[in-house]
Design a protein around this motif. Structure first.
Motif, PDB file in Angstrom:
ATOM      1  N   GLN A   1      -2.733  17.302 -17.519  1.00 50.50           N
ATOM      2  CA  GLN A   1      -3.024  16.121 -18.331  1.00 50.50           C
ATOM      3  C   GLN A   1      -4.142  15.321 -17.666  1.00 50.50           C
ATOM      4  O   GLN A   1      -3.911  14.291 -17.048  1.00 50.50           O
ATOM      5  CB  GLN A   1      -1.764  15.282 -18.513  1.00 50.50           C
ATOM      6  N   LYS A   2      -5.371  15.798 -17.823  1.00 52.80           N
ATOM      7  CA  LYS A   2      -6.531  15.190 -17.142  1.00 52.80           C
ATOM      8  C   LYS A   2      -6.813  13.774 -17.632  1.00 52.80           C
ATOM      9  O   LYS A   2      -7.071  12.866 -16.847  1.00 52.80           O
ATOM     10  CB  LYS A   2      -7.772  16.059 -17.348  1.00 52.80           C
ATOM     11  N   LYS A   3      -6.776  13.579 -18.955  1.00 53.42           N
ATOM     12  CA  LYS A   3      -7.087  12.264 -19.508  1.00 53.42           C
ATOM     13  C   LYS A   3      -6.066  11.224 -19.038  1.00 53.42           C
ATOM     14  O   LYS A   3      -6.433  10.109 -18.661  1.00 53.42           O
ATOM     15  CB  LYS A   3      -7.111  12.339 -21.033  1.00 53.42           C
ATOM     16  N   GLU A   4      -4.803  11.597 -19.031  1.00 52.35           N
ATOM     17  CA  GLU A   4      -3.761  10.683 -18.582  1.00 52.35           C
ATOM     18  C   GLU A   4      -3.901  10.371 -17.096  1.00 52.35           C
ATOM     19  O   GLU A   4      -3.604   9.263 -16.660  1.00 52.35           O
ATOM     20  CB  GLU A   4      -2.375  11.263 -18.872  1.00 52.35           C
ATOM     21  N   MET A   5      -4.363  11.352 -16.312  1.00 55.68           N
ATOM     22  CA  MET A   5      -4.599  11.122 -14.880  1.00 55.68           C
ATOM     23  C   MET A   5      -5.669  10.061 -14.672  1.00 55.68           C
ATOM     24  O   MET A   5      -5.542   9.199 -13.801  1.00 55.68           O
ATOM     25  CB  MET A   5      -5.017  12.422 -14.186  1.00 55.68           C
ATOM     26  N   ILE A   6      -6.718  10.124 -15.472  1.00 54.77           N
ATOM     27  CA  ILE A   6      -7.808   9.150 -15.361  1.00 54.77           C
ATOM     28  C   ILE A   6      -7.309   7.757 -15.732  1.00 54.77           C
ATOM     29  O   ILE A   6      -7.571   6.773 -15.023  1.00 54.77           O
ATOM     30  CB  ILE A   6      -9.007   9.574 -16.230  1.00 54.77           C
ATOM     31  N   TYR A   7      -6.587   7.652 -16.853  1.00 54.23           N
ATOM     32  CA  TYR A   7      -6.053   6.353 -17.279  1.00 54.23           C
ATOM     33  C   TYR A   7      -5.093   5.786 -16.237  1.00 54.23           C
ATOM     34  O   TYR A   7      -5.157   4.603 -15.897  1.00 54.23           O
ATOM     35  CB  TYR A   7      -5.333   6.459 -18.627  1.00 54.23           C
ATOM     36  N   PHE A   8      -4.179   6.624 -15.761  1.00 53.53           N
ATOM     37  CA  PHE A   8      -3.213   6.180 -14.768  1.00 53.53           C
ATOM     38  C   PHE A   8      -3.911   5.708 -13.507  1.00 53.53           C
ATOM     39  O   PHE A   8      -3.579   4.644 -12.961  1.00 53.53           O
ATOM     40  CB  PHE A   8      -2.231   7.314 -14.445  1.00 53.53           C
ATOM     41  N   SER A   9      -4.885   6.478 -13.035  1.00 49.40           N
ATOM     42  CA  SER A   9      -5.605   6.114 -11.812  1.00 49.40           C
ATOM     43  C   SER A   9      -6.339   4.790 -11.976  1.00 49.40           C
ATOM     44  O   SER A   9      -6.308   3.940 -11.074  1.00 49.40           O
ATOM     45  CB  SER A   9      -6.592   7.216 -11.437  1.00 49.40           C
ATOM     46  N   ALA A  10      -6.991   4.609 -13.119  1.00 45.68           N
ATOM     47  CA  ALA A  10      -7.727   3.364 -13.359  1.00 45.68           C
ATOM     48  C   ALA A  10      -6.785   2.162 -13.363  1.00 45.68           C
ATOM     49  O   ALA A  10      -7.074   1.133 -12.728  1.00 45.68           O
ATOM     50  CB  ALA A  10      -8.488   3.450 -14.677  1.00 45.68           C
TER      51      ALA A  10
ATOM     52  N   THR B   1       0.834  -1.205   0.000  1.00 44.15           N
ATOM     53  CA  THR B   1       0.000   0.000   0.000  1.00 44.15           C
ATOM     54  C   THR B   1       0.869   1.255   0.000  1.00 44.15           C
ATOM     55  O   THR B   1       0.604   2.200  -0.750  1.00 44.15           O
ATOM     56  CB  THR B   1      -0.933   0.003   1.228  1.00 44.15           C
ATOM     57  N   GLY B   2       1.903   1.265   0.808  1.00 46.50           N
ATOM     58  CA  GLY B   2       2.798   2.419   0.866  1.00 46.50           C
ATOM     59  C   GLY B   2       3.486   2.680  -0.461  1.00 46.50           C
ATOM     60  O   GLY B   2       3.582   3.836  -0.909  1.00 46.50           O
ATOM     61  N   LEU B   3       3.964   1.624  -1.110  1.00 42.34           N
ATOM     62  CA  LEU B   3       4.618   1.788  -2.404  1.00 42.34           C
ATOM     63  C   LEU B   3       3.647   2.312  -3.461  1.00 42.34           C
ATOM     64  O   LEU B   3       3.996   3.189  -4.260  1.00 42.34           O
ATOM     65  CB  LEU B   3       5.248   0.472  -2.854  1.00 42.34           C
ATOM     66  N   TYR B   4       2.437   1.788  -3.468  1.00 45.90           N
ATOM     67  CA  TYR B   4       1.438   2.277  -4.423  1.00 45.90           C
ATOM     68  C   TYR B   4       1.115   3.755  -4.162  1.00 45.90           C
ATOM     69  O   TYR B   4       0.951   4.529  -5.097  1.00 45.90           O
ATOM     70  CB  TYR B   4       0.158   1.437  -4.359  1.00 45.90           C
ATOM     71  N   LEU B   5       1.018   4.135  -2.894  1.00 49.39           N
ATOM     72  CA  LEU B   5       0.729   5.534  -2.574  1.00 49.39           C
ATOM     73  C   LEU B   5       1.856   6.463  -3.016  1.00 49.39           C
ATOM     74  O   LEU B   5       1.598   7.521  -3.600  1.00 49.39           O
ATOM     75  CB  LEU B   5       0.475   5.687  -1.076  1.00 49.39           C
ATOM     76  N   VAL B   6       3.089   6.063  -2.762  1.00 49.25           N
ATOM     77  CA  VAL B   6       4.232   6.896  -3.153  1.00 49.25           C
ATOM     78  C   VAL B   6       4.279   7.088  -4.661  1.00 49.25           C
ATOM     79  O   VAL B   6       4.402   8.208  -5.170  1.00 49.25           O
ATOM     80  CB  VAL B   6       5.557   6.287  -2.627  1.00 49.25           C
ATOM     81  N   VAL B   7       4.167   5.992  -5.388  1.00 48.93           N
ATOM     82  CA  VAL B   7       4.213   6.061  -6.851  1.00 48.93           C
ATOM     83  C   VAL B   7       3.029   6.866  -7.383  1.00 48.93           C
ATOM     84  O   VAL B   7       3.178   7.719  -8.272  1.00 48.93           O
ATOM     85  CB  VAL B   7       4.241   4.646  -7.465  1.00 48.93           C
ATOM     86  N   SER B   8       1.846   6.630  -6.841  1.00 47.32           N
ATOM     87  CA  SER B   8       0.655   7.330  -7.314  1.00 47.32           C
ATOM     88  C   SER B   8       0.739   8.831  -7.073  1.00 47.32           C
ATOM     89  O   SER B   8       0.451   9.625  -7.979  1.00 47.32           O
ATOM     90  CB  SER B   8      -0.599   6.778  -6.631  1.00 47.32           C
ATOM     91  N   PHE B   9       1.118   9.226  -5.864  1.00 47.92           N
ATOM     92  CA  PHE B   9       1.203  10.654  -5.578  1.00 47.92           C
ATOM     93  C   PHE B   9       2.251  11.342  -6.436  1.00 47.92           C
ATOM     94  O   PHE B   9       2.035  12.450  -6.934  1.00 47.92           O
ATOM     95  CB  PHE B   9       1.479  10.910  -4.099  1.00 47.92           C
ATOM     96  N   ALA B  10       3.381  10.707  -6.646  1.00 51.85           N
ATOM     97  CA  ALA B  10       4.431  11.304  -7.469  1.00 51.85           C
ATOM     98  C   ALA B  10       3.963  11.479  -8.908  1.00 51.85           C
ATOM     99  O   ALA B  10       4.141  12.550  -9.508  1.00 51.85           O
ATOM    100  CB  ALA B  10       5.689  10.444  -7.419  1.00 51.85           C
ATOM    101  N   GLU B  11       3.358  10.453  -9.450  1.00 52.36           N
ATOM    102  CA  GLU B  11       2.918  10.520 -10.844  1.00 52.36           C
ATOM    103  C   GLU B  11       1.727  11.451 -11.019  1.00 52.36           C
ATOM    104  O   GLU B  11       1.668  12.215 -11.984  1.00 52.36           O
ATOM    105  CB  GLU B  11       2.582   9.119 -11.348  1.00 52.36           C
TER     106      GLU B  11
END
Length: 71
Positions: free
Chosen positions: A25-34, A6-16
């Motif tokens: 880049q709204k569309k890329e944010m949606i794709y990345f989040s999904a 969970t910690g690794l996913y949070l770090v990577v997600s917040f950075a990206e």
């Protein structure tokens, strides 16, 4: 182990997401989040010992089904 994943996913997600947000880049944010949510759920399920179906078995059933209908 759950906390580490969970910690690794949070770090990577917040950075990206910060980088994508900064560049508007709204569309890329949606794709990345999904994709991150899907991969996170799969990771947690694997940690929990859930037996997930193999993708090759599903693809094989689809392909064989298509070829049977073509006969």
């Amino acid at each position: 182990m759950y906390a580490l994943v969970t910690g690794l996913y949070l770090v990577v997600s917040f950075a990206e997401l910060a980088s994508l947000s900064k560049n508007q880049q709204k569309k890329e944010m949606i794709y990345f989040s999904a994709l991150m949510i899907i991969s996170f759920v799969i990771s947690i399920l694997l940690l929990a010992g859930v037996d997930l179906p193999k993708p090759n078995e599903i693809i094989e059933k689809i392909v064989l089904g298509v070829f049977e209908k073509m006969k």
